[in-house]
Design a protein around this motif. Structure first.
Motif, PDB file in Angstrom:
ATOM      1  N   GLU A 133       0.808  -1.217   0.000  1.00  0.00           N
ATOM      2  CA  GLU A 133       0.000   0.000   0.000  1.00  0.00           C
ATOM      3  C   GLU A 133       0.845   1.272   0.000  1.00  0.00           C
ATOM      4  O   GLU A 133       0.436   2.286  -0.572  1.00  0.00           O
ATOM      5  CB  GLU A 133      -0.913  -0.003   1.229  1.00  0.00           C
ATOM      6  N   HIS A 134       2.030   1.224   0.632  1.00  0.00           N
ATOM      7  CA  HIS A 134       2.792   2.449   0.845  1.00  0.00           C
ATOM      8  C   HIS A 134       3.917   2.668  -0.159  1.00  0.00           C
ATOM      9  O   HIS A 134       4.358   3.812  -0.325  1.00  0.00           O
ATOM     10  CB  HIS A 134       3.371   2.462   2.266  1.00  0.00           C
ATOM     11  N   LEU A 135       4.419   1.619  -0.790  1.00  0.00           N
ATOM     12  CA  LEU A 135       5.494   1.803  -1.763  1.00  0.00           C
ATOM     13  C   LEU A 135       4.954   2.511  -3.001  1.00  0.00           C
ATOM     14  O   LEU A 135       3.766   2.397  -3.329  1.00  0.00           O
ATOM     15  CB  LEU A 135       6.104   0.450  -2.135  1.00  0.00           C
ATOM     16  N   PRO A 136       5.790   3.263  -3.718  1.00  0.00           N
ATOM     17  CA  PRO A 136       5.324   3.996  -4.902  1.00  0.00           C
ATOM     18  C   PRO A 136       4.672   3.075  -5.927  1.00  0.00           C
ATOM     19  O   PRO A 136       4.984   1.878  -6.008  1.00  0.00           O
ATOM     20  CB  PRO A 136       6.610   4.618  -5.457  1.00  0.00           C
ATOM     21  N   ALA A 137       3.777   3.630  -6.714  1.00  0.00           N
ATOM     22  CA  ALA A 137       3.022   2.833  -7.683  1.00  0.00           C
ATOM     23  C   ALA A 137       3.925   2.183  -8.717  1.00  0.00           C
ATOM     24  O   ALA A 137       3.606   1.116  -9.245  1.00  0.00           O
ATOM     25  CB  ALA A 137       1.981   3.726  -8.364  1.00  0.00           C
ATOM     26  N   ASP A 138       5.058   2.823  -9.017  1.00  0.00           N
ATOM     27  CA  ASP A 138       5.955   2.265 -10.037  1.00  0.00           C
ATOM     28  C   ASP A 138       7.011   1.333  -9.440  1.00  0.00           C
ATOM     29  O   ASP A 138       7.922   0.888 -10.149  1.00  0.00           O
ATOM     30  CB  ASP A 138       6.639   3.386 -10.819  1.00  0.00           C
ATOM     31  N   PHE A 139       6.902   1.044  -8.142  1.00  0.00           N
ATOM     32  CA  PHE A 139       7.832   0.123  -7.475  1.00  0.00           C
ATOM     33  C   PHE A 139       7.331  -1.303  -7.711  1.00  0.00           C
ATOM     34  O   PHE A 139       6.250  -1.665  -7.258  1.00  0.00           O
ATOM     35  CB  PHE A 139       7.900   0.433  -5.980  1.00  0.00           C
ATOM     36  N   ARG A 140       8.125  -2.104  -8.391  1.00  0.00           N
ATOM     37  CA  ARG A 140       7.683  -3.442  -8.810  1.00  0.00           C
ATOM     38  C   ARG A 140       7.945  -4.449  -7.681  1.00  0.00           C
ATOM     39  O   ARG A 140       8.998  -5.068  -7.607  1.00  0.00           O
ATOM     40  CB  ARG A 140       8.409  -3.852 -10.092  1.00  0.00           C
ATOM     41  N   PHE A 141       6.964  -4.597  -6.810  1.00  0.00           N
ATOM     42  CA  PHE A 141       7.040  -5.502  -5.663  1.00  0.00           C
ATOM     43  C   PHE A 141       6.246  -6.750  -6.015  1.00  0.00           C
ATOM     44  O   PHE A 141       5.020  -6.723  -6.074  1.00  0.00           O
ATOM     45  CB  PHE A 141       6.476  -4.805  -4.436  1.00  0.00           C
ATOM     46  N   HIS A 142       6.938  -7.865  -6.219  1.00  0.00           N
ATOM     47  CA  HIS A 142       6.296  -9.102  -6.637  1.00  0.00           C
ATOM     48  C   HIS A 142       6.299 -10.099  -5.480  1.00  0.00           C
ATOM     49  O   HIS A 142       7.319 -10.290  -4.815  1.00  0.00           O
ATOM     50  CB  HIS A 142       7.006  -9.693  -7.853  1.00  0.00           C
ATOM     51  N   THR A 143       5.143 -10.747  -5.267  1.00  0.00           N
ATOM     52  CA  THR A 143       4.977 -11.638  -4.117  1.00  0.00           C
ATOM     53  C   THR A 143       4.368 -12.982  -4.545  1.00  0.00           C
ATOM     54  O   THR A 143       3.230 -13.294  -4.192  1.00  0.00           O
ATOM     55  CB  THR A 143       4.080 -10.982  -3.056  1.00  0.00           C
ATOM     56  N   PRO A 144       5.081 -13.811  -5.299  1.00  0.00           N
ATOM     57  CA  PRO A 144       4.538 -15.116  -5.692  1.00  0.00           C
ATOM     58  C   PRO A 144       4.164 -15.957  -4.478  1.00  0.00           C
ATOM     59  O   PRO A 144       4.888 -15.999  -3.488  1.00  0.00           O
ATOM     60  CB  PRO A 144       5.710 -15.753  -6.461  1.00  0.00           C
ATOM     61  N   GLY A 145       3.009 -16.607  -4.556  1.00  0.00           N
ATOM     62  CA  GLY A 145       2.512 -17.424  -3.459  1.00  0.00           C
ATOM     63  C   GLY A 145       1.561 -16.689  -2.534  1.00  0.00           C
ATOM     64  O   GLY A 145       0.910 -17.305  -1.693  1.00  0.00           O
TER      65      GLY A 145
END
Length: 341
Positions: free
Chosen positions: A199-211
């Motif tokens: 929710e807090h990281l910038p919109a263009d920050f590619r945070f991927h969470t497989p699983g």
């Protein structure tokens, strides 16, 4: 030295395997110059059981291990997460072959009650018990037969072959800014932290969470490809605060050149050099440090490269395996292992 390594060697995965610390231990023992025979309890049980129903092959599997020990005449039996092998079988091995040393290894956390019970059970029969938690937290098992030792999560130079630290942020091969893979939801509240970061990281920050969040879990080559395409990795354990305890992902990420963020409560700064792992103590400090390295790519690459080099040089599976052999057999140490205090 002649060694039987009893564990789940994933022979029936047919290549679609997890990154396995047990397989890293096996290859490390071989690289260290030992004659090693793998005994895969789950695969033997399925092979020996009627209709391939694994539990029905339990008794036969224990008999097959006794048969294997008789034939191979090992100096050392290393046992991992081989739940189908009973303590009574290891007691029989010791009775028939009193010179054989038995070393048990456990790479799971103490806060899971069934795992703590498994460690306690193996401490009754093993000569040495190696756990991925630091020795300070292993004193609850003191007083049983086994000596207590820490074992780290190692890299294997043949497995952790990528180097994300060598790639600049704008390299198209880097498709993920931050990676966190998880499928475990018991005994943990880390999902809340991951949700808040999303929710807090910038919109263009590619945070991927497989699983997580209905995303498929990655295994085998899919997981390896994902690691190679990621800049930074989040090492969230299900619970924090245990000395030197971590999921095996710490070595998988560090060994592939990702910049690794891990909780300060694990106390890895006891033996990790400065400017390698990035420590945090809560959501705010984690978010701040993530953005710091996200916006300073030279710093990200420098820290990740130093961490990768240290893991490959000092926490590789050959040293890891030889440390287990030397500790269990009470041999002089051939290396100044960084995790020994």
């Amino acid at each position: 030295m002649r060694i039987i390594h009893v564990d789940n060697h994933q022979q029936r995965k047919y290549g679609h395997t997890r990154v396995s610390w047990a397989l890293k231990l096996y290859t490390g023992l071989v690289r260290a110059g030992h004659n090693v025979l793998a005994f895969s309890d789950r695969d033997v049980a399925a092979f020996e059981a009627p209709l391939r129903i694994r539990e029905l092959g339990r008794k036969k599997t224990n008999l097959r291990l006794l048969q294997t020990v008789e034939a191979f005449e090992p100096d050392l039996v290393v046992i991992g997460h081989c739940d189908l092998i009973d303590n009574e079988t290891f007691a029989t091995i010791r009775q028939r072959h009193p010179d054989i040393v038995i070393a048990a290894c456990n790479n799971d956390p103490l806060f899971v009650p069934t795992n703590a019970a498994n460690i306690a059970k193996r401490c009754e029969i093993a000569d040495a018990m190696f756990v991925s938690t630091g020795v300070d937290d292993l004193q609850i098992f003191k007083g049983k037969r086994a000596g207590l030792w820490h074992m780290p999560n190692p890299v294997d130079p043949a497995v952790e072959t990528a180097d994300a630290s060598a790639l600049a942020a704008d390299d198209p091969r880097l498709q993920t800014d931050l990676l966190f893979c998880s499928k475990s939801h018991q005994y943990t509240e880390r999902g809340q932290l991951v949700s808040e970061l999303r929710e807090h990281l910038p919109a263009d920050f590619r945070f991927h969470t497989p699983g997580m969040f209905d995303q498929p879990t990655l295994w085998g080559r899919d997981y390896e490809h994902k690691l190679a395409a990621s800049k930074m990795g989040l090492n969230l354990n299900r619970q924090e605060g245990y000395q030197w305890y971590s999921s095996a992902r710490i070595a998988q990420m560090a060994g592939n050149g990702l910049l690794v963020f891990t909780h300060a409560a694990g106390r890895f700064d006891d033996f990790m050099p400065e400017e390698t792992l990035v420590y945090f103590d809560g959501k705010d400090s984690l978010e701040a440090r993530l953005l710091e390295f996200h916006h300073d790519d030279d710093k990200r690459r420098h820290w990740a490269a130093r961490c990768r080099d240290f893991f490959h040089r000092e926490i590789n599976n050959t040293l890891y395996a030889q440390y287990i052999v030397e500790s269990a057999m009470h041999l002089p140490y051939s290396h100044n292992y960084v995790w020994i205090k």
